[in-house]
Scaffold this motif. Structure first.
Motif, PDB file in Angstrom:
ATOM      1  N   TRP A   1      -2.539  -0.344 -17.677  1.00  0.00           N
ATOM      2  CA  TRP A   1      -1.677  -0.743 -18.789  1.00  0.00           C
ATOM      3  C   TRP A   1      -0.396   0.086 -18.846  1.00  0.00           C
ATOM      4  CZ3 TRP A   1      -0.640   3.339 -21.923  1.00  0.00           C
ATOM      5  CH2 TRP A   1      -1.554   4.395 -21.960  1.00  0.00           C
ATOM      6  N   ALA A   2      -0.401   1.256 -18.189  1.00  0.00           N
ATOM      7  CA  ALA A   2       0.768   2.139 -18.217  1.00  0.00           C
ATOM      8  C   ALA A   2       1.762   1.839 -17.097  1.00  0.00           C
ATOM      9  CB  ALA A   2       0.318   3.600 -18.121  1.00  0.00           C
ATOM     10  N   TYR A   3       1.421   0.927 -16.196  1.00  0.00           N
ATOM     11  CA  TYR A   3       2.325   0.670 -15.072  1.00  0.00           C
ATOM     12  C   TYR A   3       3.730   0.260 -15.514  1.00  0.00           C
ATOM     13  CZ  TYR A   3      -1.734   0.885 -11.927  1.00  0.00           C
ATOM     14  OH  TYR A   3      -2.838   1.296 -11.220  1.00  0.00           O
ATOM     15  N   PRO A   4       3.891  -0.648 -16.496  1.00  0.00           N
ATOM     16  CA  PRO A   4       5.261  -0.983 -16.924  1.00  0.00           C
ATOM     17  C   PRO A   4       6.021   0.206 -17.490  1.00  0.00           C
ATOM     18  CG  PRO A   4       3.698  -2.650 -17.679  1.00  0.00           C
ATOM     19  CD  PRO A   4       2.888  -1.503 -17.162  1.00  0.00           C
ATOM     20  N   LEU A   5       5.310   1.181 -18.038  1.00  0.00           N
ATOM     21  CA  LEU A   5       5.982   2.362 -18.589  1.00  0.00           C
ATOM     22  C   LEU A   5       6.633   3.191 -17.495  1.00  0.00           C
ATOM     23  CD1 LEU A   5       3.352   3.539 -21.239  1.00  0.00           C
ATOM     24  CD2 LEU A   5       5.364   2.090 -21.587  1.00  0.00           C
ATOM     25  N   THR A   6       6.176   3.034 -16.262  1.00  0.00           N
ATOM     26  CA  THR A   6       6.780   3.795 -15.170  1.00  0.00           C
ATOM     27  C   THR A   6       8.211   3.336 -14.887  1.00  0.00           C
ATOM     28  OG1 THR A   6       5.913   2.301 -13.453  1.00  0.00           O
ATOM     29  CG2 THR A   6       4.517   4.152 -14.109  1.00  0.00           C
ATOM     30  N   TRP A   7       8.599   2.180 -15.403  1.00  0.00           N
ATOM     31  CA  TRP A   7       9.989   1.738 -15.245  1.00  0.00           C
ATOM     32  C   TRP A   7      10.932   2.654 -16.021  1.00  0.00           C
ATOM     33  CZ3 TRP A   7      10.671  -4.291 -15.071  1.00  0.00           C
ATOM     34  CH2 TRP A   7       9.752  -4.832 -14.167  1.00  0.00           C
TER      35      TRP A   7
ATOM     36  N   PRO B   1       5.928  -9.685  -4.207  1.00  0.00           N
ATOM     37  CA  PRO B   1       5.208  -8.808  -3.262  1.00  0.00           C
ATOM     38  C   PRO B   1       5.180  -7.330  -3.634  1.00  0.00           C
ATOM     39  CG  PRO B   1       7.386  -9.324  -2.407  1.00  0.00           C
ATOM     40  CD  PRO B   1       7.242 -10.106  -3.681  1.00  0.00           C
ATOM     41  N   TYR B   2       5.929  -6.918  -4.645  1.00  0.00           N
ATOM     42  CA  TYR B   2       6.034  -5.488  -4.949  1.00  0.00           C
ATOM     43  C   TYR B   2       5.117  -5.115  -6.111  1.00  0.00           C
ATOM     44  CZ  TYR B   2      10.225  -5.488  -2.021  1.00  0.00           C
ATOM     45  OH  TYR B   2      11.098  -5.604  -0.962  1.00  0.00           O
ATOM     46  N   PRO B   3       4.543  -3.903  -6.090  1.00  0.00           N
ATOM     47  CA  PRO B   3       3.711  -3.468  -7.212  1.00  0.00           C
ATOM     48  C   PRO B   3       4.551  -3.221  -8.458  1.00  0.00           C
ATOM     49  CG  PRO B   3       3.971  -1.693  -5.617  1.00  0.00           C
ATOM     50  CD  PRO B   3       4.582  -2.910  -5.002  1.00  0.00           C
ATOM     51  N   VAL B   4       3.903  -3.306  -9.618  1.00  0.00           N
ATOM     52  CA  VAL B   4       4.609  -3.104 -10.885  1.00  0.00           C
ATOM     53  C   VAL B   4       4.987  -1.637 -11.058  1.00  0.00           C
ATOM     54  CG1 VAL B   4       4.397  -3.227 -13.394  1.00  0.00           C
ATOM     55  CG2 VAL B   4       3.506  -5.087 -11.970  1.00  0.00           C
ATOM     56  N   ALA B   5       4.107  -0.735 -10.697  1.00  0.00           N
ATOM     57  CA  ALA B   5       4.346   0.693 -10.915  1.00  0.00           C
ATOM     58  C   ALA B   5       5.494   1.184 -10.048  1.00  0.00           C
ATOM     59  CB  ALA B   5       3.083   1.488 -10.616  1.00  0.00           C
TER      60      ALA B   5
ATOM     61  N   ARG C   1      -0.994  -1.083  -2.527  1.00  0.00           N
ATOM     62  CA  ARG C   1      -0.651  -1.584  -1.196  1.00  0.00           C
ATOM     63  C   ARG C   1       0.731  -1.114  -0.747  1.00  0.00           C
ATOM     64  NH1 ARG C   1       0.475  -5.346  -4.994  1.00  0.00           N
ATOM     65  NH2 ARG C   1       2.405  -6.578  -4.849  1.00  0.00           N
ATOM     66  N   LEU C   2       1.566  -0.682  -1.701  1.00  0.00           N
ATOM     67  CA  LEU C   2       2.937  -0.292  -1.375  1.00  0.00           C
ATOM     68  C   LEU C   2       3.393   0.697  -2.436  1.00  0.00           C
ATOM     69  CD1 LEU C   2       5.724  -2.681  -0.217  1.00  0.00           C
ATOM     70  CD2 LEU C   2       6.190  -1.237  -2.191  1.00  0.00           C
ATOM     71  N   ASP C   3       4.197   1.657  -2.034  1.00  0.00           N
ATOM     72  CA  ASP C   3       4.757   2.639  -2.962  1.00  0.00           C
ATOM     73  C   ASP C   3       6.239   2.338  -3.127  1.00  0.00           C
ATOM     74  OD1 ASP C   3       5.611   4.820  -4.399  1.00  0.00           O
ATOM     75  OD2 ASP C   3       4.576   6.298  -3.181  1.00  0.00           O
ATOM     76  N   ASN C   4       6.654   2.039  -4.352  1.00  0.00           N
ATOM     77  CA  ASN C   4       8.050   1.684  -4.592  1.00  0.00           C
ATOM     78  C   ASN C   4       9.004   2.860  -4.453  1.00  0.00           C
ATOM     79  OD1 ASN C   4       8.231  -1.160  -5.158  1.00  0.00           O
ATOM     80  ND2 ASN C   4       7.108  -0.789  -7.053  1.00  0.00           N
ATOM     81  N   ALA C   5       8.490   4.083  -4.565  1.00  0.00           N
ATOM     82  CA  ALA C   5       9.375   5.244  -4.574  1.00  0.00           C
ATOM     83  C   ALA C   5       9.342   6.058  -3.295  1.00  0.00           C
ATOM     84  CB  ALA C   5       9.028   6.150  -5.757  1.00  0.00           C
TER      85      ALA C   5
END
Length: 499
Positions: free
Chosen positions: A59-65, A268-272, A280-284
């Protein structure tokens, strides 16, 4: 407090104070974010362990934005580096002397951290502590260095990348974003290593936006005949590709960046936007296209808030607070996980270390006292090691006197570690070596010094946390770091600049 009041009172009228505020906020948010998501537990032997709580908190994944603010640091770094490089050249200095000064401000506090970790690890090893445990503790303490490694790659490229910016403007970050997208496609279809160049392309793209922001501030539209500021570089190349700073442009970037990020994360990208083990993928790490679209949204928000923030920073007390934080901002960043290690060790030794399940009411309630106690420990560490960053030796004191006297031009941006920025003069201890073999050798040794430091930080980051390292940091990495940092220090002191 008196020195803060002096610095605040003599701040040049044209200084972009907002840039300093953003740097301070970015680092504070990184620190609070790391502390807040820390999940403390115990291994089968009863030893304390730590990990990220994010895998248990979807539930905290959107907060990482909001929490992912490293792009803000690179954006501010681009602004600062463009401003100080331009000022240095206008004062007759060269890119190598500028780079040596920039590197010194980053490496002094970093060297202090590494030497303390190595010395403490050596003492622990001699006392009979297992080398794998020594490495584990050192690994956690040096996690912040991954970011510094990326930044120390970007900074030496500033002269060349700024020249490209002056020629092609916003086309440069757009081209870099396309390369990031290609890297994302490569890791989606093949091995993850195909995206490794994104560490360079992604952070360079954000850094270039900082150039664009600085130049748009220094050169108002509709004035192609004269610069708005005395240190503004001459105009040439494609000037139509400039960054608009209006509120309308800010709103468009905010909404457009958010919309693009939503589409990419639905796809295709994760929310976090922070590292989540098992994703599956790290956005940072490395930066992804989704992180760049989020950066666009963050830039839009920055532009929207700029005017009210600048008005607020005209007040003395808020501006003094920003100066104070920026004076030790890198120290805060480098030591914040060491503070966590020390607190966990102290609580465990006292038998008072809480280990509630992640996400439980007890775990959430524990966040407040946990962060407050960590702040106290970190404050003590900053009191000890902050002076290494804030004021180092006679050169630092002389620079402080110039700033208190109002030194510096209005157009200069903040330094990479957040202290009040360069005066635009060549550094006190050495002048440019000039053309010829001596200048070429000086530039080559500077490049080699930075390369050795980056190599060392990368080797440390890639060495497993369970590796038997009696010094905490791999010996080869420590030797390379000290050799590189030492060479840069010698060059800055004037070695190799005189016949």
């Amino acid at each position: 407090m008196r020195r803060l009041r002096q610095l605040a009172a003599h701040t040049p009228a044209g200084r972009e104070r907002y840039v300093d505020l953003l740097r301070a906020l970015a680092i504070v948010m990184v620190v609070l974010g790391h502390w807040s998501v820390a999940a403390i537990g115990e291994d089968p032997t009863g030893r304390p362990t730590a990990r990220s709580a994010l895998p248990d908190l979807p539930w905290a994944y959107p907060l990482t934005w909001v929490a992912q603010v490293m792009p803000v640091f690179f954006l501010v770094g681009g602004y600062a580096n463009a401003a100080s490089l331009t000022a240095r050249r206008a004062a007759g200095g060269d890119a190598v002397s500028w780079l040596l000064d920039r590197g010194a401000r980053l490496l002094r506090p970093t060297t202090a951290l590494l030497l303390v970790i190595a010395a403490s690890s050596a003492v622990a090893s001699l006392a009979g502590v297992e080398a794998t445990l020594v490495r584990t503790v050192a690994w956690f303490a040096t996690i912040p260095l991954w970011f510094l490694a990326a930044y120390l790659v970007v900074v030496p490229l500033t002269p060349a990348m700024y020249a490209l910016h002056r020629r092609f403007g916003l086309l440069v970050p757009l081209a870099l974003a396309a390369l990031v997208a290609a890297g994302d496609l490569g890791r989606a279809l093949g091995p993850a290593e195909l995206a490794l160049p994104n560490y360079l392309f992604g952070w360079l793209a954000v850094h270039q936006l900082g150039f664009a922001w600085r130049d748009a501030r220094a050169e108002p539209p509709g004035r192609p005949d004269a610069p708005a500021r005395p240190d503004a570089p001459p105009r040439r190349g494609v000037r139509s590709h400039r960054l608009p700073l209006s509120r309308r442009a800010g709103g468009t970037a905010l909404l457009g960046g958010l919309a693009a990020t939503v589409l990419l994360t639905v796809g295709p990208y994760p929310v976090a936007m922070l590292n989540v083990p098992g994703e599956r993928l790290d956005n940072a790490a490395p930066p992804s296209l989704a992180l760049l679209t989020l950066t666009t949204a963050q830039l839009g928000l920055i532009l929207l808030l700029r005017d009210p923030a600048e008005r607020w920073l005209r007040r003395s007390r808020p501006w003094q607070a920003v100066i104070a934080v920026n004076a030790v901002v890198l120290t805060v960043f480098l030591w914040h996980l060491t503070a966590a290690i020390l607190l966990v060790g102290a609580l465990d030794a006292a038998g008072e270390l809480p280990t509630p399940p992640v996400g439980s009411a007890a775990w959430l309630a524990w966040r407040v006292p946990w962060v407050l106690m960590l702040a106290v420990v970190l404050a003590a560490l900053v009191a000890v090691f902050g002076p290494v960053e804030a004021r180092t030796g006679p050169t630092g004191r002389a620079r402080d006197r110039r700033r208190a006297d109002g030194g510096g031009t209005p157009a200069q941006g903040p330094g990479p570690t957040g202290r009040p920025h360069d005066t635009g003069r060549p550094h006190d201890t050495g002048q440019p070596a000039g053309p010829g073999w001596r200048g070429t050798a000086r530039a080559a040794v500077t490049a080699a010094g930075f390369a050795a430091v980056v190599y060392a930080l990368v080797v440390n980051a890639e060495t497993p946390k369970s590796a038997p390292e009696p010094l905490g940091v791999p010996a080869s990495a420590l030797a390379a770091y000290l050799a590189g940092a030492g060479a840069l220090r010698l060059l800055r002191s004037g070695w190799g600049s005189r016949g």
